[in-house]
Each structure stands twice: as structure tokens, then as C-alpha cells.
Write a protein that holds these residues in place. Structure first.
Motif, short mmCIF file in Angstrom:
data_model
loop_
_atom_site.label_atom_id
_atom_site.label_comp_id
_atom_site.label_asym_id
_atom_site.label_seq_id
_atom_site.Cartn_x
_atom_site.Cartn_y
_atom_site.Cartn_z
N PHE A 168 0.82 -1.21 0.00
CA PHE A 168 0.00 0.00 0.00
C PHE A 168 0.86 1.26 0.00
N ARG A 169 1.97 1.25 0.70
CA ARG A 169 2.88 2.41 0.67
C ARG A 169 3.49 2.59 -0.72
N SER A 170 3.77 1.48 -1.41
CA SER A 170 4.36 1.59 -2.75
C SER A 170 3.38 2.23 -3.73
N HIS A 171 2.10 2.23 -3.40
CA HIS A 171 1.10 2.89 -4.23
C HIS A 171 0.86 4.32 -3.76
N GLY A 172 1.75 4.80 -2.90
CA GLY A 172 1.66 6.18 -2.43
C GLY A 172 0.68 6.39 -1.31
N GLY A 173 0.26 5.32 -0.68
CA GLY A 173 -0.77 5.44 0.34
C GLY A 173 -0.25 5.73 1.72
N GLU A 174 -1.08 6.45 2.49
CA GLU A 174 -0.87 6.59 3.92
C GLU A 174 -1.37 5.30 4.54
N VAL A 175 -0.57 4.66 5.35
CA VAL A 175 -0.95 3.38 5.94
C VAL A 175 -1.07 3.53 7.45
N ILE A 176 -2.23 3.11 7.95
CA ILE A 176 -2.49 3.11 9.38
C ILE A 176 -2.78 1.66 9.77
N THR A 177 -2.08 1.16 10.79
CA THR A 177 -2.35 -0.21 11.23
C THR A 177 -3.04 -0.18 12.59
N VAL A 178 -3.99 -1.09 12.75
CA VAL A 178 -4.70 -1.24 14.02
C VAL A 178 -4.74 -2.72 14.37
N THR A 179 -4.59 -3.03 15.65
CA THR A 179 -4.59 -4.43 16.07
C THR A 179 -5.39 -4.63 17.35
N ASP A 180 -5.87 -5.84 17.51
CA ASP A 180 -6.59 -6.21 18.74
C ASP A 180 -5.65 -6.16 19.93
N SER A 181 -4.44 -6.73 19.75
CA SER A 181 -3.52 -6.85 20.88
C SER A 181 -3.06 -5.49 21.41
N GLU A 182 -3.07 -4.49 20.56
CA GLU A 182 -2.68 -3.14 21.00
C GLU A 182 -3.90 -2.30 21.40
N GLY A 183 -5.10 -2.88 21.22
CA GLY A 183 -6.32 -2.18 21.59
C GLY A 183 -6.72 -1.07 20.64
N THR A 184 -6.15 -1.03 19.44
CA THR A 184 -6.44 0.05 18.50
C THR A 184 -7.49 -0.31 17.45
N SER A 185 -7.92 -1.57 17.42
CA SER A 185 -8.87 -1.98 16.37
C SER A 185 -10.32 -1.95 16.82
N ALA A 186 -10.60 -1.37 17.96
CA ALA A 186 -11.98 -1.26 18.44
C ALA A 186 -12.79 -0.45 17.42
N VAL A 187 -14.04 -0.82 17.27
CA VAL A 187 -14.90 -0.19 16.27
C VAL A 187 -14.94 1.33 16.43
N ASN A 188 -15.09 1.82 17.65
CA ASN A 188 -15.18 3.27 17.84
C ASN A 188 -13.88 3.97 17.46
N ASN A 189 -12.73 3.33 17.69
CA ASN A 189 -11.45 3.92 17.30
C ASN A 189 -11.32 3.97 15.78
#
Length: 184
Positions: free
Chosen positions: A154-175
Motif C-alpha cells: 500500500f505504501r508503494s502505491h503512495g498510500g498513507e498506511v495506518i495499522t490497528v490491532t486487537d492486541s494493541e487495543g487500537t482496532s476497536a470499532v469506535n477507534n
């Protein structure tokens, strides 16, 4: 749609759950558009004898090198059979099937959101966006950081990439919803 007899080029593990399959493919397979898929004829593996083909989204088409690629999770009889394929093996894929995505060239930016192997469907969309000079933001989700895939693609296509994960608590629906609202 056609039956395409391909040759396996690569079938390597991306992480503990997912594999990346690269096939040398005939011209009919190379016509696949973003959002289309193929029905894969899964080989038998051990006691697993898959009866039906498995539908699988196209991860990438590289027409210049005659390659069609798939990203898949090894989870059942069919994908366990696919996981046994080695370079040089012949592999039968039926397709491309489906309508596929369209992008309006007047759009300035798109946001894609995917989790796990679901991002395989959106990777070709990122390539199409780049082709139309449309900006891209990608939110990639997984259970843990080690299972996040395709950030480089995705970065090679010039994209801004944001990663979210369960283990880090960042993939919650509201987040994730707040991220989408900010990006929109």
C-alpha cells in the motif's frame, strides 16, 4: 471467464497464518480487474480431498510478467491443499469472475479498510487508484502486529498506511470509526 491452467512460481508464507501464491498465467487470467475473483481447484493434501473449488479474490495482476497473485489464509481442506503447491506445479483457476471495482477519475482520494486476508481484495484497488492519480489512505487491521500484511504494497502505491490491532487495543470499532471520520 475461462479455465486457466497456470504454473506456480511462488507459494511462500507471509506470516504464521497466511501465504502468498504467485502464478504464471495465460492471457485470459491477466484480464482480471480489481475486485474480481477466481475459483481455484484445490489439490488433495493428506486426508483432505476438497470437492468444490474455492473462490479467492485477486491480490495482484502483473500483466508484464504474466503473473496473477493470491493472498490466502490456510484454514480448511481447500487452502491446506493450496498450501502444498510448489514452484513448477500446475494449478487450475477458473475466472476472472465478478463485476469488479470502478473508480471515478474525478475523485481525489479514497480510503480502504481491511482486516486480515480481506485486504487481498483491496490491494488491486490501490493500484487502480495510483493509475488514476487518486490519493489513498489504507487502514489495515489484524489480531496482532505480526499478522498485519501488505503495508509495503500500500505504501508503494503512495498510500498513507495506518495499522490497528486487537492486541494493541487500537482496532476497536469506535477507534476505527474515528479514524475514518478524520480521513473523510
Amino acid at each position: 471467464m475461462a479455465e486457466n491452467i497456470c504454473t506456480v512460481v511462488v507459494n511462500d508464507w507471509v506470516n504464521d497464518l497466511y501465504k502468498h501464491l504467485v502464478l504464471d498465467a495465460p492471457a485470459t487470467a491477466l484480464t482480471a480487474r480489481p475486485g474480481q475473483f477466481f475459483h481455484l481447484l484445490c489439490p488433495a493434501a493428506g486426508s483432505d480431498t476438497p470437492f468444490l473449488r474455492r473462490p479467492m479474490s485477486v491480490y495482484r495482476v502483473d500483466s508484464a510478467n504474466r503473473r496473477v497473485e493470491f493472498l490466502y489464509k490456510v484454514i480448511g481442506a481447500g487452502t491446506r491443499g493450496i498450501a502444498t503447491l510448489a514452484p513448477g506445479d500446475r494449478f487450475d483457476i477458473l475466472g476472472p469472475i465478478g463485476t469488479g471495482f470502478t473508480l471515478d477519475p474525478s475523485w481525489r482520494h479514497i480510503v480502504v479498510l481491511a482486516r486480515g486476508v480481506g485486504l487481498a481484495t483491496l490491494a488491486p484497488l490501490a493500484d487502480l487508484a495510483r493509475h488514476h492519480d487518486i490519493g489513498l489512505s489504507a487502514i489495515l487491521s489484524a489480531r496482532s502486529p505480526g499478522l498485519v500484511m501488505s503495508t509495503d504494497l500500500f505504501r508503494s502505491h503512495g498510500g498513507e498506511v495506518i495499522t490497528v490491532t486487537d492486541s494493541e487495543g487500537t482496532s476497536a470499532v469506535n477507534n476505527v470509526e474515528a479514524m475514518l471520520v478524520r480521513l473523510i
